[in-house]
Design an enzyme around this catalytic site. Structure first.
Site: not given
Length: 630
Positions: A140, A197, A328
C-alpha cells in the site's frame, strides 16, 4: 508457457523465497511505527509501513504532485529537455522524514549515513559489508517509501538493490520512469498488483472525486474489519470515478502511441486535467487463479490497469466494488502461492503475437478479461517500443556517415592551420572554395543531429539512448568540432543584431541549437558534473559577445568603462582558457596572430594585459601548443 525472464534474471534462483518473505514482512509492517527488517545468509529485506491517514496520501493539489528534489535525486530528470520528474508530494515527504535533517548528498556519504533511524542504518550498513542482496519492500502506501529508499540506495552505492512492492499506488510521472529506465535501474523494481485492487489505480483520479470513499476505507488494514467497510461501498461511485479517470488517461496514452491526431481528444485533454502519474518497472498482475502475468512496457501496463478491471455485465458491479478493496488486503493470501514458473512474460507474448504460442495468449485474454480493444491497445504499446528500437537502429546506421563528415571537417581545420588561419576565422570569412564545402558538410551534419534531437524530444528513442557511451563520445566530438562553425556563421551574418547573443542565461530562448545543448548535457550527466561545466565549444560565442561589448566602434564610446562592465566575464574566460588549454581542448590555431580572439584580447587595457594569466599564451606561447592534427 512463457516463464518470466524478468523475475528470474533479476532476483535470481531464490526469487520465490525472496518475494514470499518480502510480502509477509510488508503486510506485517503496518502494525509497526518504524521500518522492520529480516536477514539471512544471503539477503536483507527492509519493509516500510503504510498509512491509513488520507492526509498522508494526497496534497492539496488535484493529484498531489510536486517536482522532485534534484539535490536528493539528481538523476530524476530528462537530460536533454531538462525537465524534472514529478512525484506524489505526500509520499515523498514521508520518505524525507526518514532522513536526517540538513543532509548533504555526496559521493563520500553512504545511504545508511543519511537515515535518521540509527538501527535501520546499522542493519543496512552490515548487510552491505556482508555482500548480501538488499531488498526494500512495502504494501500500500508503504510501497512508495520503499521505492524512494531503493532509488537513493542505487544512487549512493555501486551495488544493486531490489524493490518488491504489493498494491503500490503510483508514485511518479513519465519523466520519473524515463529516468529510471535511462539509468538502467527500472529492472530492480517489481510491483505485484491483484487484478481487482483499486489502490494501484487510485492516483489516476483527482482527490476531489474519491476523497469520501477513501477516507472510510484507508484506515482499514485489518482484513477482519474489511467486510462491513467494503460492503458499504457497493453503491458508492468510487469505482466508477476511478475507472472513468483511468479510461481518460489510458485513452490519451493509446492515442499517443498509435499516432492519432484526434482533435476531439486534444480538446478534451485541454479541458480535463489528467493525472501525471505513470507506471514503471516490472508489473506482475495476479489473477487470483494461480496464474500471473508480468509486463515492463509502461504504456502496456497503463492499458492493462484499465482493461483488466472491466466488467462483463452490470450484475458484476456489486462484487467488483467489494473486491476493489478486498483484493488490496489479500496479497498475504495470494503471494504465498507464488512460483516464478507460473508467471507468464506478457511482453514477450505481445512481441510474438503472430507466433504459434496462441495458448498462452488465449490464457492471458481469458484470465485478465481482455477485450479485442484491449489487445489492440496492448499491441500498439508493444509496437511503439519496437518502433523506438527501429529508430535507434536507423540512426546507428548513420554512424559511419557522421564519422566521415567529422573527419572532413577536421581535415579542413588542419589545412587552415597550415596557412596559420584558424578554422573559425577561415569559416567566418568564407573566402575560399573549401570554406563553402565545409559549410555544406556543416549543414548536412546539423540535419542528421537535429533529427536525433527531435526524436529524443518526442520520446521516440529507447530511454537508454542518452546514456550510451558511444553516442556520448560521438556527440562530444561533434559538438567541439561543429559548434565553432555555427557560431562563426551566426556572427558572420550579424544574427546577434536581430536575435541577441548566441548564448543567453535563459536556456529556452537562446539561439544556441539544441543539438549542442543536448550533447553537452549528456557528457555532464555522464561525468557527474554540474550544468555548464563542459562549455568549451561555446568559447568563440563568449569571445564574440565580449568583443562587441568592449571594442565594437559602432557601439562602444568609452572602452575603459565598457571593459569595467564585463571585467568579471573576461577574467572568467581567461580562467577557462587556461583550463581548456591544459585539457587539450584549445589548440594553437586559437592563438594565431590574426585570430579573432587574439585581435580582441589585444584591444583590452594594457594594465589588464600585463597582469593577465594568459598573456604569455597570447603573445607567443600559444603558437607552440600541439597542432590540431595531433
Amino acid at each position: 508457457m512463457m516463464e518470466s525472464r524478468n523475475l528470474r534474471e533479476g532476483l535470481g534462483m531464490e526469487t520465490d523465497l525472496i518475494i514470499k518473505r518480502a510480502c509477509s514482512l510488508a503486510m506485517a509492517a503496518h502494525s509497526k511505527p518504524q521500518p522492520s527488517y529480516i536477514s539471512d545468509d544471503s539477503h536483507a529485506i527492509f519493509a516500510f509501513p503504510g498509512s491509513g491517514n488520507l492526509d498522508e496520501w494526497f496534497f492539496r493539489k488535484s493529484f498531489g504532485n510536486t517536482s522532485v528534489d534534484l539535490k536528493l535525486f539528481p538523476s530524476l530528470r530528462n537530460i536533454g529537455n531538462d525537465e524534472v520528474a514529478v512525484v506524489n508530494a505526500k509520499f515523498f515527504q514521508q520518505f524525507r522524514n526518514l532522513l536526517k535533517e540538513n543532509f548533504l548528498i555526496s559521493d563520500e556519504v553512504r545511504f545508511e549515513q543519511l537515515l535518521k533511524d540509527y538501527q535501520l542504518g546499522v542493519e543496512v550498513s552490515r548487510a552491505v559489508r556482508e555482500n548480501k542482496k538488499i531488498v526494500f519492500t512495502g504494501h500500500s502506501s508503504g510501497a512508495p517509501i520503499a521505492i524512494f529508499a531503493t532509488m537513493l540506495f542505487l544512487q549512493q552505492n555501486r551495488i544493486p538493490a531490489f524493490c518488491v512492492t504489493f498494491g503500490s499506488p503510483l508514485v511518479g510521472d513519465q519523466i520519473f520512469g524515463h529516468a529510471l529506465r535511462r539509468e538502467n535501474w527500472a529492472d530492480y523494481f517489481v510491483h505485484f498488483v491483484m487484478r481487482y485492487d483499486i489502490i494501484p489505480r487510485v492516483l489516476l483520479s483527482p482527490l476531489s472525486s474519491i476523497k469520501g470513499d477513501l477516507q472510510s476505507v484507508l484506515p482499514c488494514f485489518n482484513p477482519s474489519q474489511l467486510e462491513s467497510i467494503a460492503r458499504s461501498q457497493q453503491e458508492s461511485s468510487s469505482f466508477y470515478e476511478v475507472m472513468r479517470n483511468v479510461l481518460s488517461v489510458a485513452s490519451h496514452a493509446a492515442c499517443s502511441v498509435m499516432g492519432c491526431s484526434n482533435s476531439l481528444m486534444q480538446t478534451v485533454t485541454s479541458l480535463i486535467e489528467l493525472s501525471p502519474y505513470r507506471p514503471f518497472g516490472t508489473y506482475v498482475f495476479c489473477t487470483g487463479k494461480g496464474r500471473m502475468f508480468n509486463l515492463k512496457n509502461p504504456d502496456a501496463i497503463l492499458q492493462l490497469l484499465f482493461y483488466s478491471l472491466q466488467l462483463s455485465s452490470q450484475e458484476e458491479v456489486t462484487e467488483v466494488a467489494y473486491r476493489n478493496f478486498k483484493d488490496h488486503l489479500e496479497y498475504g493470501i495470494e503471494i504465498p502461492k507464488f512460483r516464478k514458473e507460473d508467471v507468464i512474460d506478457l511482453d514477450h507474448l505481445l512481441l510474438q503475437l503472430h507466433s504459434n504460442d496462441m495458448g498462452s495468449i488465449e490464457t492471458a485474454i481469458k484470465e485478465l478479461g481482455l477485450s479485442t480493444r484491449a489487445m489492440l491497445c496492448l499491441t500498439a504499446a508493444s509496437e511503439s517500443e519496437k518502433q523506438k528500437q527501429r529508430n535507434q537502429d536507423r540512426i546507428d546506421k548513420n554512424w559511419n556517415d557522421i564519422e566521415d563528415l567529422l573527419k572532413k571537417l577536421q581535415e579542413y581545420r588542419v589545412k587552415g592551420e597550415m596557412r596559420e588561419v584558424g578554422y573559425y576565422d577561415a569559416f567566418k570569412m568564407q573566402t575560399k572554395e573549401e570554406d563553402f564545402d565545409a559549410n555544406v558538410k556543416r549543414l548536412e551534419l546539423a540535419g542528421r543531429w537535429d533529427e536525433i534531437i527531435e526524436m529524443l524530444k518526442r520520446y521516440e528513442l529507447p530511454d537508454t539512448f542518452e546514456r550510451r557511451r558511444d553516442w556520448i563520445e560521438l556527440g562530444t566530438r561533434f559538438r567541439r568540432l561543429m559548434e565553432p562553425l555555427d557560431i562563426a556563421n551566426y556572427y558572420r551574418h550579424d544574427k546577434d543584431e536581430d536575435t541577441g547573443p548566441y548564448m543567453r542565461p535563459d536556456e529556452g530562448r537562446q539561439p544556441r541549437p539544441k543539438r549542442y545543448r543536448y550533447s553537452q548535457k549528456w557528457l555532464e550527466n555522464d561525468k557527474g558534473k554540474p550544468a555548464g561545466y563542459f562549455s568549451e565549444s561555446c568559447f568563440w560565442a563568449e569571445v564574440e559577445d565580449l568583443r562587441i561589448h568592449t571594442s565594437d566602434k559602432k557601439k562602444v564610446q568609452d572602452p575603459l568603462a565598457a571593459f569595467e562592465k564585463v571585467k568579471d566575464r573576461v577574467l572568467k574566460l581567461e580562467e577557462n582558457v587556461l583550463l581548456w588549454v591544459n585539457n587539450g581542448l584549445l589548440r594553437r590555431d586559437v592563438f594565431f596572430e590574426k585570430s579573432t580572439f587574439v585581435k580582441w584580447w589585444e584591444t583590452l587595457p594594457l594594465w589588464h594585459q600585463n597582469g593577465s594569466k594568459i598573456a604569455a599564451l597570447v603573445k607567443g606561447d600559444g603558437r607552440k601548443l600541439p597542432s590540431v592534427a595531433d
